[in-house]
Scaffold this motif. Structure first.
Motif, PDB file in Angstrom:
ATOM      1  N   SER A  26    -100.061  76.483  28.630  1.00 32.14           N
ATOM      2  CA  SER A  26     -99.389  76.062  27.396  1.00 32.14           C
ATOM      3  C   SER A  26    -100.192  76.395  26.133  1.00 32.14           C
ATOM      4  CB  SER A  26     -99.064  74.568  27.444  1.00 32.14           C
ATOM      5  OG  SER A  26    -100.251  73.809  27.567  1.00 32.14           O
ATOM      6  N   ASP A  27    -101.513  76.485  26.244  1.00 31.30           N
ATOM      7  CA  ASP A  27    -102.322  76.865  25.077  1.00 31.30           C
ATOM      8  C   ASP A  27    -102.226  78.356  24.787  1.00 31.30           C
ATOM      9  OD1 ASP A  27    -103.165  74.269  24.806  1.00 31.30           O
ATOM     10  OD2 ASP A  27    -105.101  74.585  25.787  1.00 31.30           O
ATOM     11  N   THR A  28    -101.834  79.134  25.792  1.00 25.93           N
ATOM     12  CA  THR A  28    -101.783  80.591  25.666  1.00 25.93           C
ATOM     13  C   THR A  28    -100.359  81.105  25.466  1.00 25.93           C
ATOM     14  OG1 THR A  28    -103.671  80.750  27.148  1.00 25.93           O
ATOM     15  CG2 THR A  28    -102.415  82.754  26.817  1.00 25.93           C
ATOM     16  N   LEU A  34     -94.317  83.204  30.109  1.00 29.48           N
ATOM     17  CA  LEU A  34     -95.108  83.519  31.297  1.00 29.48           C
ATOM     18  C   LEU A  34     -94.197  83.912  32.453  1.00 29.48           C
ATOM     19  CD1 LEU A  34     -98.139  83.578  31.957  1.00 29.48           C
ATOM     20  CD2 LEU A  34     -97.814  81.385  33.072  1.00 29.48           C
ATOM     21  N   SER A  35     -93.112  83.189  32.608  1.00 31.17           N
ATOM     22  CA  SER A  35     -92.136  83.510  33.655  1.00 31.17           C
ATOM     23  C   SER A  35     -91.547  84.904  33.441  1.00 31.17           C
ATOM     24  CB  SER A  35     -91.024  82.466  33.666  1.00 31.17           C
ATOM     25  OG  SER A  35     -90.013  82.824  34.573  1.00 31.17           O
ATOM     26  N   LEU A  52    -104.540  85.711  28.460  1.00 31.98           N
ATOM     27  CA  LEU A  52    -104.179  85.274  29.813  1.00 31.98           C
ATOM     28  C   LEU A  52    -105.402  85.295  30.727  1.00 31.98           C
ATOM     29  CD1 LEU A  52    -100.789  87.170  30.173  1.00 31.98           C
ATOM     30  CD2 LEU A  52    -101.087  84.685  30.012  1.00 31.98           C
ATOM     31  N   ALA A  53    -106.199  86.348  30.608  1.00 33.43           N
ATOM     32  CA  ALA A  53    -107.409  86.446  31.435  1.00 33.43           C
ATOM     33  C   ALA A  53    -108.363  85.297  31.129  1.00 33.43           C
ATOM     34  CB  ALA A  53    -108.090  87.794  31.211  1.00 33.43           C
ATOM     35  N   PRO A  60    -110.441  90.553  31.660  1.00 32.69           N
ATOM     36  CA  PRO A  60    -109.147  91.232  31.544  1.00 32.69           C
ATOM     37  C   PRO A  60    -109.017  92.455  32.451  1.00 32.69           C
ATOM     38  CG  PRO A  60    -110.004  90.698  29.371  1.00 32.69           C
ATOM     39  CD  PRO A  60    -111.081  90.361  30.361  1.00 32.69           C
ATOM     40  N   LEU A  61    -110.131  93.159  32.696  1.00 34.42           N
ATOM     41  CA  LEU A  61    -110.075  94.332  33.568  1.00 34.42           C
ATOM     42  C   LEU A  61    -109.703  93.962  35.009  1.00 34.42           C
ATOM     43  CD1 LEU A  61    -113.062  96.496  32.326  1.00 34.42           C
ATOM     44  CD2 LEU A  61    -110.615  96.881  31.960  1.00 34.42           C
TER      45      LEU A  61
END
Length: 92
Positions: A26-28, A34-35, A52-53, A60-61
């Motif tokens: 929820s913070d991102t 997201l769905s 997200l990472a 992230p990679l």
């Protein structure tokens, strides 16, 4: 596999293995967004991949590596890592 679907699969796989729900982001992002990402209906920006990472506590990679392994049907991630490493070293 199409790249948006591959990203969605990678995101969902990592999220579930870590034990997070869509609501935990929820913070991102909203659960709806997201769905949408996980179903491969949208493509995230590089900033969103980074966010997200961070929420997943991974680099992230790692998320992108899983994405391209899914997209290319690669089962041996070590080979893909070696390829990326060799290519990255060309540009030092």
């Amino acid at each position: 596999m199409e790249i948006n679907r591959a990203f969605g699969k990678a995101l969902q796989t990592v999220r579930k293995k870590i034990g997070l729900t869509q609501e935990d982001f929820s913070d991102t992002s909203s659960r709806t967004y997201l769905s949408t990402l996980e179903r491969g209906l949208k493509s995230p920006t590089i900033e969103k991949v980074n966010d997200l990472a961070k929420s997943l506590n991974i680099h992230p990679l790692t998320l992108l590596l899983k994405t391209y392994a899914n997209a290319d049907g690669v089962s041996d991630i070590e080979k893909l890592i070696e390829q990326v490493k060799a290519e990255a070293l060309l540009f030092e």
